[in-house]
Design a protein around this motif. Sequence first.
Motif, PDB file in Angstrom:
ATOM      1  N   PRO A  24      -5.705  36.099  29.132  1.00  0.00           N
ATOM      2  CA  PRO A  24      -5.602  36.132  30.608  1.00  0.00           C
ATOM      3  C   PRO A  24      -5.410  37.541  31.164  1.00  0.00           C
ATOM      4  O   PRO A  24      -5.754  37.807  32.305  1.00  0.00           O
ATOM      5  CB  PRO A  24      -4.365  35.279  30.897  1.00  0.00           C
ATOM      6  N   MET A  25      -4.807  38.456  30.353  1.00  0.00           N
ATOM      7  CA  MET A  25      -4.461  39.816  30.799  1.00  0.00           C
ATOM      8  C   MET A  25      -3.384  39.792  31.885  1.00  0.00           C
ATOM      9  O   MET A  25      -3.225  40.768  32.631  1.00  0.00           O
ATOM     10  CB  MET A  25      -5.702  40.601  31.263  1.00  0.00           C
ATOM     11  N   THR A  26      -2.627  38.723  31.949  1.00  0.00           N
ATOM     12  CA  THR A  26      -1.457  38.693  32.827  1.00  0.00           C
ATOM     13  C   THR A  26      -0.257  39.315  32.123  1.00  0.00           C
ATOM     14  O   THR A  26       0.627  39.881  32.764  1.00  0.00           O
ATOM     15  CB  THR A  26      -1.108  37.241  33.186  1.00  0.00           C
ATOM     16  N   MET A 354      -7.361  48.660  31.254  1.00  0.00           N
ATOM     17  CA  MET A 354      -8.101  49.636  32.060  1.00  0.00           C
ATOM     18  C   MET A 354      -9.438  49.061  32.535  1.00  0.00           C
ATOM     19  O   MET A 354      -9.892  49.357  33.648  1.00  0.00           O
ATOM     20  CB  MET A 354      -8.332  50.914  31.238  1.00  0.00           C
ATOM     21  N   ALA A 355     -10.047  48.243  31.676  1.00  0.00           N
ATOM     22  CA  ALA A 355     -11.384  47.704  31.982  1.00  0.00           C
ATOM     23  C   ALA A 355     -11.325  46.399  32.762  1.00  0.00           C
ATOM     24  O   ALA A 355     -12.371  45.811  33.039  1.00  0.00           O
ATOM     25  CB  ALA A 355     -12.154  47.502  30.677  1.00  0.00           C
ATOM     26  N   THR A 356     -10.120  45.918  33.086  1.00  0.00           N
ATOM     27  CA  THR A 356     -10.016  44.645  33.818  1.00  0.00           C
ATOM     28  C   THR A 356      -9.051  44.813  35.005  1.00  0.00           C
ATOM     29  O   THR A 356      -9.459  45.267  36.066  1.00  0.00           O
ATOM     30  CB  THR A 356      -9.565  43.503  32.877  1.00  0.00           C
ATOM     31  N   ILE A 357      -7.780  44.520  34.777  1.00  0.00           N
ATOM     32  CA  ILE A 357      -6.832  44.470  35.891  1.00  0.00           C
ATOM     33  C   ILE A 357      -6.639  45.830  36.574  1.00  0.00           C
ATOM     34  O   ILE A 357      -6.521  45.904  37.799  1.00  0.00           O
ATOM     35  CB  ILE A 357      -5.479  43.845  35.434  1.00  0.00           C
ATOM     36  N   ASN A 358      -6.656  46.921  35.809  1.00  0.00           N
ATOM     37  CA  ASN A 358      -6.494  48.240  36.438  1.00  0.00           C
ATOM     38  C   ASN A 358      -7.674  48.564  37.353  1.00  0.00           C
ATOM     39  O   ASN A 358      -7.508  49.218  38.386  1.00  0.00           O
ATOM     40  CB  ASN A 358      -6.358  49.349  35.389  1.00  0.00           C
ATOM     41  N   GLY A 359      -8.853  48.111  36.951  1.00  0.00           N
ATOM     42  CA  GLY A 359     -10.027  48.287  37.805  1.00  0.00           C
ATOM     43  C   GLY A 359      -9.873  47.494  39.099  1.00  0.00           C
ATOM     44  O   GLY A 359     -10.198  47.979  40.182  1.00  0.00           O
ATOM     45  N   ALA A 360      -9.375  46.269  38.961  1.00  0.00           N
ATOM     46  CA  ALA A 360      -9.154  45.435  40.157  1.00  0.00           C
ATOM     47  C   ALA A 360      -8.133  46.067  41.085  1.00  0.00           C
ATOM     48  O   ALA A 360      -8.313  46.107  42.313  1.00  0.00           O
ATOM     49  CB  ALA A 360      -8.694  44.040  39.729  1.00  0.00           C
ATOM     50  N   LYS A 361      -7.068  46.601  40.509  1.00  0.00           N
ATOM     51  CA  LYS A 361      -6.014  47.237  41.314  1.00  0.00           C
ATOM     52  C   LYS A 361      -6.565  48.380  42.140  1.00  0.00           C
ATOM     53  O   LYS A 361      -6.236  48.535  43.317  1.00  0.00           O
ATOM     54  CB  LYS A 361      -4.914  47.802  40.393  1.00  0.00           C
ATOM     55  N   GLN A 362      -7.398  49.213  41.541  1.00  0.00           N
ATOM     56  CA  GLN A 362      -7.835  50.401  42.271  1.00  0.00           C
ATOM     57  C   GLN A 362      -8.754  50.059  43.429  1.00  0.00           C
ATOM     58  O   GLN A 362      -8.813  50.783  44.407  1.00  0.00           O
ATOM     59  CB  GLN A 362      -8.461  51.427  41.321  1.00  0.00           C
ATOM     60  N   ILE A 363      -9.470  48.928  43.351  1.00  0.00           N
ATOM     61  CA  ILE A 363     -10.301  48.529  44.501  1.00  0.00           C
ATOM     62  C   ILE A 363      -9.455  47.769  45.524  1.00  0.00           C
ATOM     63  O   ILE A 363      -9.929  47.451  46.615  1.00  0.00           O
ATOM     64  CB  ILE A 363     -11.471  47.600  44.075  1.00  0.00           C
ATOM     65  N   GLY A 364      -8.218  47.435  45.149  1.00  0.00           N
ATOM     66  CA  GLY A 364      -7.408  46.601  46.044  1.00  0.00           C
ATOM     67  C   GLY A 364      -7.731  45.128  45.895  1.00  0.00           C
ATOM     68  O   GLY A 364      -7.500  44.329  46.805  1.00  0.00           O
ATOM     69  N   LEU A 365      -8.286  44.736  44.741  1.00  0.00           N
ATOM     70  CA  LEU A 365      -8.677  43.335  44.538  1.00  0.00           C
ATOM     71  C   LEU A 365      -7.848  42.656  43.459  1.00  0.00           C
ATOM     72  O   LEU A 365      -8.287  41.666  42.853  1.00  0.00           O
ATOM     73  CB  LEU A 365     -10.168  43.257  44.176  1.00  0.00           C
ATOM     74  N   ALA A 366      -6.651  43.175  43.204  1.00  0.00           N
ATOM     75  CA  ALA A 366      -5.845  42.621  42.110  1.00  0.00           C
ATOM     76  C   ALA A 366      -5.436  41.174  42.363  1.00  0.00           C
ATOM     77  O   ALA A 366      -5.110  40.452  41.419  1.00  0.00           O
ATOM     78  CB  ALA A 366      -4.605  43.487  41.884  1.00  0.00           C
ATOM     79  N   ASP A 367      -5.504  40.737  43.613  1.00  0.00           N
ATOM     80  CA  ASP A 367      -5.185  39.327  43.883  1.00  0.00           C
ATOM     81  C   ASP A 367      -6.376  38.403  43.658  1.00  0.00           C
ATOM     82  O   ASP A 367      -6.213  37.178  43.656  1.00  0.00           O
ATOM     83  CB  ASP A 367      -4.713  39.148  45.341  1.00  0.00           C
ATOM     84  N   PHE A 377     -10.944  34.380  41.592  1.00  0.00           N
ATOM     85  CA  PHE A 377     -12.379  34.154  41.417  1.00  0.00           C
ATOM     86  C   PHE A 377     -12.687  33.962  39.934  1.00  0.00           C
ATOM     87  O   PHE A 377     -12.094  34.620  39.074  1.00  0.00           O
ATOM     88  CB  PHE A 377     -13.197  35.358  41.917  1.00  0.00           C
ATOM     89  N   ALA A 378     -13.616  33.074  39.651  1.00  0.00           N
ATOM     90  CA  ALA A 378     -13.994  32.812  38.252  1.00  0.00           C
ATOM     91  C   ALA A 378     -15.003  33.849  37.781  1.00  0.00           C
ATOM     92  O   ALA A 378     -16.198  33.590  37.683  1.00  0.00           O
ATOM     93  CB  ALA A 378     -14.523  31.396  38.121  1.00  0.00           C
ATOM     94  N   ASP A 379     -14.511  35.065  37.515  1.00  0.00           N
ATOM     95  CA  ASP A 379     -15.319  36.155  36.944  1.00  0.00           C
ATOM     96  C   ASP A 379     -14.900  36.264  35.488  1.00  0.00           C
ATOM     97  O   ASP A 379     -13.792  36.743  35.189  1.00  0.00           O
ATOM     98  CB  ASP A 379     -15.036  37.482  37.659  1.00  0.00           C
TER      99      ASP A 379
END
Lengths: 447, 447
Positions: A24-26, A354-367, A377-379
């Motif tokens: 899950p990377m949680t 770095m390749a998942t949640i950190n990428g989401a964080k930097q776009i502001g899409l971590a939620d 979202f089911a990505d």
Amino acid sequence: MPSKQASESRQEVDSIIQAKWLIPMTDQGLILKDHSLVIQQNMIREILPTDEAIRYFKSSNTYFLDQHIVIPGLINSHGHAAMSLFRGFADDIPLKAWLENKIWPAEGLWVSEEFVTDGAELAIAEMLLSGTTTFTDMYFFPDHVAKAAIKSNIRAHLVSPVLDFPTIWAQNSEEYIHKAMELHDNYKNNEHIYVGFGPHAPYTVSDDPLQKIATLANELDIAIQIHVHETAHEVQEEQSKSGKRPLSRLQELGLMTPNLQCVHMTQLNNEEILLLADSGVSVVHCPASNLKLASGFCPTAKLLDAGVNIALGTDGDASNNELNMLNEMRLAALIGKGHSGDASVLSAWDVLAMATINGAKQIGLADSIGTLESGKFADITAVNLDQINTSPVYNPVSTLVYSAQASQVSHVWVDGQINVKDGMLLHLNEENLKEKAQNWAEKIQAA
Amino acid sequence: MPSKQASESRQEVDSIIQAKWLIPMTDQGLILKDHSLVIQQNMIREILPTDEAIRYFKSSNTYFLDQHIVIPGLINSHGHAAMSLFRGFADDIPLKAWLENKIWPAEGLWVSEEFVTDGAELAIAEMLLSGTTTFTDMYFFPDHVAKAAIKSNIRAHLVSPVLDFPTIWAQNSEEYIHKAMELHDNYKNNEHIYVGFGPHAPYTVSDDPLQKIATLANELDIAIQIHVHETAHEVQEEQSKSGKRPLSRLQELGLMTPNLQCVHMTQLNNEEILLLADSGVSVVHCPASNLKLASGFCPTAKLLDAGVNIALGTDGDASNNELNMLNEMRLAALIGKGHSGDASVLSAWDVLAMATINGAKQIGLADSIGTLESGKFADITAVNLDQINTSPVYNPVSTLVYSAQASQVSHVWVDGQINVKDGMLLHLNEENLKEKAQNWAEKIQAA
């Protein structure tokens, strides 16, 4: 075997993905064995043990991934998709000569709406086939990249280019900024396309437009992505021009906020690392590009240690020459250890973050993306580890990062829709893309 | 269309390989387009334009590789094949702890004839599938690695291990050396198996056995391969023990001859680089292993500049974690540029030479393998470049090194016999190898 009645009492859902290993990377280190993802519309509805999933849910789209590791869709945080048409056009050349003698002249000759569409589609095909579900792109004609992304069902974060000088896309910084705002307005309600500002670099964008961008990005709460501290040469030039290091200049201009994404960052002193951490700025690490152009080494171990959010990017195909986040993760781990002299840093888990949640964080899409959690979202990306080069498996995350090839990516979903099935692209015509690419290369090489 | 008579006048040969791009590696930069390899028995008989090949020769084994780059079979110049069973067993740990706390204890518990056979077969399968046709191996039970290599139709250079201390393979240096001599004697007329000495490292083998090895290797004209100057720690320890750097000690003991292959070499001063060049010693560069264990950086650009022969190796799967020479070439190019700060060094051609002819040179087999030339063994690898991630192609060698995946290796021949056809192994049972590997991992992990 469930009875007919039991079976009928199960709830019908859009898809069920049964995974051997689900990451899950949680939580770092969390590996769920024999778990299933239940997908309804474009969302992850539930994650639960497969035996329970079978009891409560049914779907005509059930995927039995019994040799697979299932991870959040990979996020490629920096690139220039259309430059896939320049893959292999200019190798073994230093950054300055590469830009000034090869890339910029070729771009001047060839970049057009058609070039960007064909190049972006080729790049998107490559990214989907290697497990990427979201990419950040900085290039001309971002409106055409948006169309290619929507057509291909991939999520795109478009940082609309800004430069001081005229190109085919705009005449001056005012027009670049205007076009970025327009693009943002066009896609503000689209959940596949996110728009930010992409000022190219401190040495190609002057103070006024940078300040204007800072104000607008702050107002709209959107990202600014910039190439910065890519080489020692860049830092020296800025110092002799303005007496400041580029990052100090960005700070003075009001850019150092959590909306800022600094790409490359091979030249950093300890003070700057603390500044990045304090101001919540993200760093986008592009190890292959930094090595191939001999730009320098991003001090990733120190940045992680200071708590800086590091995302991972391939950069464009012209300086990599692949958009393969599996290889990029492995390289980030290897070079992070080699450069710091400490084999225990930049673990397989660190680079997967770095390749998942950190990428989401930097776009502001971590939620919304970056982990596998109900309500996101089911990505999703699945990688088949049942191959000679990934045998045996002690820890599937280690196997994924250090041994798996992109060809082992078997399934990719974006927004709950399947894009890659058994290694085959569903929404793009591979033969057609390859043929178009070769036609471009022949024209470009003949010029 | 040739008439029946013309067709019958053509000479029948064992195989014909029609290649879109043929890279002989006889001359840097030489790309033969639409050429064919004509193979008779185990040798390359001729290389000529395909239209001529069709006129003069025929074969029921004709391969139409019209999207492929065809290169000399890759030579993996350093590894420990059986350690494939430890792939992913101990990651993200520094060299000393990795060896002392993980690898050596596990080897003590598990290494046996059966372990070496199963591990070597797994590794050979991985190497063949990624285009390797010759590998150098340093491990216990080299007699069993020889059997696995012969069964699998791959060429092996076995550097028989020598240590001061007892292991399951031998009790003391005398016995190790005796076993190496015996192995050499057993295979001296075999064209698939070449035997040399593999003293582990200067810090594990004392002066007497090193001198003895030098004398014997010189007499028999066979190779000595040794791990040396792998880390700064190793060099410091030797200096505080003997007052000398390890390489000086090897020089005093008479080992610095063209038969010597120095693996790793991350610590080198300019004097030592000149010494290597003058004495004709080869360096075996293992970039992934050096990075993953944070051992240091081999100064490949300086070594090439001084005229030192550099071959390329993956090292074992326990520290890489793949035996994939395509990725190793790419990494050697990237890290060579990054470390030297010069993007023009370690070109795609340079690293392809390291993985082919330079490997042949260091084993003393430059007359038999390493290039595609008439009269050499038919050890050949074909890679299909007709994929999204290798489109477009400007220069096929650049595409091969910087963009191709191992999964694109379509055909591999050793000694004129086909081993891999359309990406499938012909002489090894993949399912069986994977199952055995997973059984080993479960036992090892449970211990």
